[in-house]
Design an enzyme around this catalytic site. Structure first.
Site, PDB file in Angstrom:
ATOM      1  N   SER A 148       1.005  -1.190  -0.074  1.00 28.49           N
ATOM      2  CA  SER A 148       0.403  -0.315   0.058  1.00 28.49           C
ATOM      3  C   SER A 148       1.097   1.489   0.051  1.00 28.49           C
ATOM      4  CB  SER A 148      -1.607   0.104   0.796  1.00 28.49           C
ATOM      5  OG  SER A 148      -2.454   0.921   1.097  1.00 28.49           O
ATOM      6  N   HIS A 201      -7.834  -6.156   0.514  1.00 28.92           N
ATOM      7  CA  HIS A 201      -6.314  -5.645   0.640  1.00 28.92           C
ATOM      8  C   HIS A 201      -5.013  -5.756   1.600  1.00 28.92           C
ATOM      9  CE1 HIS A 201      -3.477  -1.636  -0.101  1.00 28.92           C
ATOM     10  NE2 HIS A 201      -4.189  -1.370   0.845  1.00 28.92           N
TER      11      HIS A 201
END
Length: 252
Positions: free
Chosen positions: A84, A233
């Site tokens: 990320s 995620h």
């Protein structure tokens, strides 16, 4: 800036960068699976974990932090992996200093711009009066009014520490709140990294989409994409075994 880090394992160096609101500790279980094959450097990025806080917070300064870290550790070339926000730092670093990166792994983030989508998390974190709360349970109860997902709250509360005066944040919450748009910035045009690059995407995540492949090709012409089944995620927390397998396959 001198970054805090943890080092374990032996053999070729693999540097791992955590995501927003995280720390090096988030990657410790993954590192335990990889330490037989690599020397792991788990790095706290600025304003996170046990690294220093600063009013400056952007990918430009985080890239220079990473360069300083590699220089200090005498690491001329490394395998580099980031998740990320850490993936964006890693991409920016690889483009600016391609000779320092032997292979690049980016976990569930693309080179493009991402609009701000952490408002409720920031509202919840800023709602905690650290001088008033007496327990982590009390902090969790307040956070639950903003963030219903227990797993996300548990992840965020890992950055809540305690000293002699009470609770303190390891993250620099005021600076992150003020500059949150920095984390979504796209890679700047003009550069590229032509070494091997692996993008790992969570099958249930929307962070990497089909429309991102052109950008990947432009910045990382020697790229490949692998999807991790049954992962969102936070793919390293949801499917650690599958992620370790993909990392080993790519780096070995």
């Amino acid at each position: 800036m001198k970054l805090n880090f943890k080092k374990l394992g032996s053999d070729k160096p693999l540097v791992i960068l955590h995501g927003l609101f995280g720390s090096a500790d988030n990657w410790f279980s993954i590192a335990r699976e990889l330490e037989k094959s690599f020397t792991l450097y788990l790095v706290d990025q600025r304003n996170h974990g046990d690294s220093p806080h600063s009013d400056e917070w952007s990918y430009e300064v985080m890239v220079e932090d990473l360069k300083e870290f590699l220089d200090d550790e005498g690491l001329d070339q490394v395998y580099l992996m980031g998740h990320s926000m850490g993936g964006k730092t890693a991409m920016n670093f690889a483009i600016k200093y391609p000779e320092r990166v032997e292979k690049l792994i980016v976990a569930d983030i693309a080179p493009r711009y991402y609009s701000v989508h952490h408002q409720k998390i920031l509202e919840g974190l800023n709602a905690l009066d650290l001088k008033a709360i007496k327990s982590r349970k009390e902090a969790d109860d307040i956070l639950a009014q903003y963030i219903p997902e227990l797993g996300i709250r548990q992840f965020l509360l890992k950055s809540l520490s305690r000293d002699s005066n009470g609770f303190v944040w390891k993250i620099n919450l005021p600076v992150i709140t003020k500059n949150i748009e920095e984390v979504g910035k796209a890679l700047e045009e003009g550069g590229f990294y032509d070494g091997p690059a692996l993008f790992l995407a969570g099958e249930n995540s929307d962070y990497i989409q089909q429309s991102d492949l052109d950008d990947m090709q432009k910045f990382f012409p020697n790229y490949e994409v692998e999807f991790i089944s049954d992962a969102g995620h936070w793919l390293h927390a949801e499917q650690p075994k599958a992620m370790v397998e993909e990392v080993l396959k790519f780096l070995k």
